[in-house]
Motif scaffolding. Structure first.
Motif: not given
Length: 172
Positions: A94-115
């Motif tokens: 469930n955590t993984a699913r939620r994590f990958f649902e919003e790649p732009e937000k995750v990318a901004k938080i982790l400072q890595i490429d959204a693609n």
């Protein structure tokens, strides 16, 4: 004759790893000056202890991990890499699913490429779908993802688990 050298890259470490790397016997002791819990209120003593400035880098990594965890909780409502008594960690499907649902937000938080996050999410879905997959297409996609990883992060050695999935995933 040859020489083997190790170059440890501590990116996100927890307290136990920090203790091992700084030769601390107790997680309650300070990794920078070595002060024990019963010494920490004696300001004269702790101010006189010699700091190991090399150990600041480990503390900073822990702080970065905590900041990322807070940001993921705030923006995605997920708890990543927290220990749950008797259950391991909060890292689950469930955590993984939620994590990958919003790649732009995750990318901004982790400072890595959204693609790259998007591609990792797709690969995770493919591997866990339980359906027959086109191995040639999967291999091509995985290699493209590996190339993207190296293009953006050539300075960081690909973690072994990522390597296994991207390079050997077709055969797994």
């Amino acid at each position: 004759s040859f020489t083997v050298t190790h170059d440890i890259k501590c990116t996100m470490i927890d307290g136990k790893v920090c203790n091992v790397l700084t030769d601390q016997k107790s997680s309650a002791s300070c990794n920078i000056c070595g002060a024990k819990p019963n010494q920490m209120n004696d300001l004269n003593l702790v101010m006189s202890l010699k700091e190991n400035k090399e150990n600041y880098k480990f503390v900073l990594k822990q702080n970065k991990k905590k900041k990322i965890q807070r940001e993921l909780k705030l923006h995605l409502s997920i708890s990543v890499d927290f220990v749950r008594q008797g259950y391991g960690t909060t890292n689950d499907g469930n955590t993984a699913r939620r994590f990958f649902e919003e790649p732009e937000k995750v990318a901004k938080i982790l400072q890595i490429d959204a693609n790259l996050i998007r591609k990792f999410g797709t690969i995770l879905q493919i591997l866990s779908c339980g359906l027959e997959i086109d191995l040639d297409k999967f291999e091509k996609y995985a290699i493209e993802t590996a190339k993207l990883f190296i293009q953006h992060y050539s300075w960081y050695n690909m973690p072994p688990t990522i390597h296994k999935v991207l390079i050997h995933g077709r055969k797994i």
